[in-house]
Design a protein around this motif. Structure first.
Motif, short mmCIF file in Angstrom:
data_model
loop_
_atom_site.label_atom_id
_atom_site.label_comp_id
_atom_site.label_asym_id
_atom_site.label_seq_id
_atom_site.Cartn_x
_atom_site.Cartn_y
_atom_site.Cartn_z
N TYR A 82 36.31 34.08 38.24
CA TYR A 82 37.07 33.56 39.39
C TYR A 82 36.96 32.05 39.46
O TYR A 82 37.96 31.34 39.69
N LYS A 83 35.75 31.53 39.31
CA LYS A 83 35.55 30.07 39.38
C LYS A 83 36.25 29.38 38.21
O LYS A 83 36.80 28.28 38.36
N ASP A 84 36.25 30.02 37.05
CA ASP A 84 36.88 29.42 35.87
C ASP A 84 38.38 29.26 36.07
O ASP A 84 38.97 28.27 35.62
N ILE A 85 39.02 30.22 36.74
CA ILE A 85 40.48 30.13 36.96
C ILE A 85 40.81 29.53 38.32
O ILE A 85 41.96 29.56 38.75
N ARG A 86 39.78 29.02 39.04
CA ARG A 86 39.95 28.36 40.34
C ARG A 86 40.62 29.30 41.37
O ARG A 86 41.52 28.91 42.11
N TYR A 87 40.15 30.52 41.40
CA TYR A 87 40.66 31.50 42.37
C TYR A 87 40.05 31.20 43.73
O TYR A 87 38.82 31.13 43.86
N PRO A 88 40.87 31.00 44.80
CA PRO A 88 40.30 30.50 46.08
C PRO A 88 39.64 31.58 46.95
O PRO A 88 38.66 31.30 47.64
N ALA A 89 40.18 32.79 46.97
CA ALA A 89 39.71 33.81 47.93
C ALA A 89 38.46 34.51 47.39
O ALA A 89 38.50 35.65 46.91
#
Length: 652
Positions: A82-89
């Motif tokens: 998630y952090k790698d693809i900059r997922y916000p939620a």
């Protein structure tokens, strides 16, 4: 839309996983297998978002299964993606990580993740049920740390969101959590009160909710010294424990309540038995907080039983685990983390205040502009006032005309008032007559109850002079039938309604009478599933007699002396116009020659006659015990009974 083969296959496994129930042990295994197959397929398709979501669902399922190490690994992998693809939620993944770390005893990391979940949810302006789950799990972490005040705060926040969404499943989970926090704060009476309200206002059907409610009441009753009430709930928990699997997550609360009860009544053999099973359960799932308390209970049990060597070992294990969970360094780190979160929250509040000040400044500028506009409007108003004076002069004439009309209306009003006074006198007289009638009806019910009691005493006196066993049995059965009728008149005498009987309280009192009247009944338990049903006297009396006969038959034929069993009594609305009454036991059934003797049985003839009187359908089945079922129609107007239509129309 055409998907690459790996991604399409992964979607298929994800869709199949949704069909399985998380709260069924066998289906949970199937659900986990589907997610395990979906993860590598999404990785092959290089769809990182779906891969992370599949890992998150897999970690959540591992958590439900009680295997924390694989759950933690899957969730950490998901967070990294998630952090790698900059997922916000990220509030959901932070919440799950906090829950897993809390169960493993990593409270600093658990709180850190819990606070991150709250901050992320608030930044995303998330007011959904996800925030309800986040607050609940953060409250559980504080509960494990012994900070019951903070736990209560977060449990109440979570409950508020669940009530706003009208999510009954979440409400039935959160109310026992609030009760546990109140219990920890030394307020067991408040805990019993809110659990009682929960049982009264919600239709609790699932075994999980029944176990949670009973466990909470057991712990609170123990604190209040109400051991008899606790014992009733302990019997229910024992039955429910056998229904769940060995490592089912509901065993946690059940074991804790049973161990606390047997410690309170000093039954150390049972403490040892349940404590040993709970130790296996905790070690299998990796539950550190629960294992700590279990070691303490086992130490107390072995000390009381004189097993001093085992008691010392458990005490050493307790101290080692306590130091690892609540060491001085960890306590300081947790306090610093709480302080940091409070500071960040204050900074956020100050930022909001500055924004409000800027908004008020802009409003002030707008108000100045409005003032200039108001002056212009004032000049216009002066001109309008002159026009208004002219209109007032014209209106005065109309006023004089209205005054004459008002005087005529006053005369009419006076006449109406005199008529109203006369009606009031008549109404008072009518109310007095109604009150006298109600008193007379109550007195009739009281006299009927007293006469039935006198007849029962005469039967008892007659039985003392009889040696014939058949005659004695007939007198006993007659006495039970009269008691069933007497209870109805007693309820009518003591209630506000003169014609309606609340069947829930009546059946519970009737069952209590049987428990007091029959010897050797301790091995038989009752499972009462009674809806909020009200019946008129003409139907309540036959129903009471049918219950008397059915339960008496179960005592006579279903359970030989000393054999355990359960009698289930069910009274429910099955449609808008039909009520189901069933009495079922899990005993050995009726005698082989019972059908031959059926028409000679006074009890069966009486039940068939009463069912005809009720215009109902009676069936007696002899399979896996005896089941007596009656379907009939109530004679009263159901709209007169508060909440009855709501009960019928409620869906699960």
């Amino acid at each position: 839309m055409q998907y690459p083969v790996p991604e399409g296959a992964g979607d298929a496994w994800m869709e199949l996983a949704r069909a399985y129930d998380t709260y069924s042990e066998n289906e949970l295994k199937q659900k986990i297998a589907c997610y395990e197959l979906a993860v590598p397929l999404y990785k092959m398709a290089v769809n990182k978002l779906k891969q992370a979501m599949a890992l998150q669902m897999l970690g959540d399922c591992y958590n439900h299964q009680g295997v924390l190490a694989p759950a933690l690994s899957a969730l950490e992998q998901a967070l990294a993606i998630y952090k790698d693809i900059r997922y916000p939620a990220l509030q959901g993944i932070y919440d799950l990580l906090g829950n897993v770390h809390s169960q493993m005893g990593n409270y600093k990391i658990a709180l850190d993740n819990g606070f991150m979940a709250v901050k992320t949810a608030e930044a995303m302006q998330d007011t959904s049920l996800m925030l309800c789950t986040i607050y609940n799990r953060l409250g559980l972490t504080f509960y494990h740390l012994g900070d019951h005040a903070q736990a209560l705060t977060y449990f109440k926040k979570s409950l508020g969101i669940a009530e706003r969404w009208n999510d009954t499943a979440s409400i039935l989970t959160l109310i026992p959590n609030v009760a546990s926090a109140l219990q920890g704060l030394g307020r067991p009476e408040d805990a019993v009160h809110i659990l009682g309200d929960m049982e009264k206002h919600y239709h609790i059907t699932s075994d999980e909710d029944k176990a949670t409610l009973s466990a909470g009441l057991v712990n609170s009753y123990i604190s209040l010294g109400r051991f008899e009430e606790a014992h009733i709930r302990v019997k229910k928990l024992t039955c429910l424990s056998r229904a769940f699997g060995t490592f089912h997550y509901m065993q946690d609360g059940i074991y804790v309540a049973l161990i606390n009860y047997f410690l309170a009544v000093r039954d150390y053999e049972n403490v040892k038995w349940y404590g040993t099973n709970y130790e296996i359960y905790c070690k299998n799932g990796g539950y550190a907080y629960e294992l700590l308390n279990d070691y303490k209970s086992l130490f107390r049990a072995d000390s009381a039983l004189g097993n001093y060597a085992d008691a010392i070992v458990y005490y050493q294990q307790y101290k080692l685990l306590q130091d690892s969970l609540y060491g001085e360094e960890k306590t300081r780190e947790i306090a610093q983390l709480q302080m940091q979160y409070d500071m960040e929250k204050k900074d956020h509040d100050l930022l909001l205040k500055e924004q409000r000040i800027q908004l008020l400044t802009r409003r002030g500028q707008l108000q100045k502009s409005d003032l200039q506009r108001a002056r212009l409007e004032g000049n216009v108003i002066i001109g309008g006032t002159l026009m208004l004076v002219i209109l007032l002069v014209l209106g005065y004439n109309r006023y004089q005309l209205k005054q004459r009309i008002n005087r005529q209306l006053q005369l009419q009003q006076r006449e109406i008032s005199e008529q109203h006074h006369s009606l009031h006198v008549l109404l008072c007289t009518q109310r007095k007559l109604v009150a006298e009638k109600e008193w007379l009806v109550k007195e009739i019910h009281h006299r009927v109850k007293d006469n039935l009691q006198i007849i029962m005493r005469l039967l008892n006196a007659q039985a003392a002079h009889l040696d014939d066993e058949n005659a004695l049995a007939a007198i006993r059965e007659s006495r039970h039938r009269m008691q069933a009728i007497s209870l109805i008149h007693q309820k009518l005498y003591s209630s506000e309604s003169m014609a309606l009987v609340g069947m829930d309280i009546y059946i519970r009192e009737l069952v209590a009478y049987f428990e007091d009247s029959f010897a050797g009944l301790r091995q038989i338990s009752f499972d009462l599933q009674i809806a909020d049903v009200y019946l008129e006297v003409c139907q309540a009396v036959p129903i009471g007699l049918i219950l008397n006969e059915a339960i008496t038959n179960s005592f006579k034929y279903a359970f030989p002396a000393g054999e355990e069993g359960t009698i289930t009594v069910n009274l429910q609305y099955i449609s808008e116009e039909d009520i189901l009454l069933s009495v079922k036991d899990n005993g050995k059934g009726l005698p082989v020659d019972f059908e031959k003797r059926r028409h000679a049985s006074m009890g069966i003839l009486l039940m068939e006659t009463l069912s005809e009187q009720l215009e109902g359908k009676l069936s007696v089945k002899n399979k896996d015990g005896v089941s007596v079922t009656l379907i009939f129609k109530p004679q009263l107007d159901r709209e007169k009974i508060p909440g009855l239509l709501k009960l019928v129309n409620k869906t699960a």
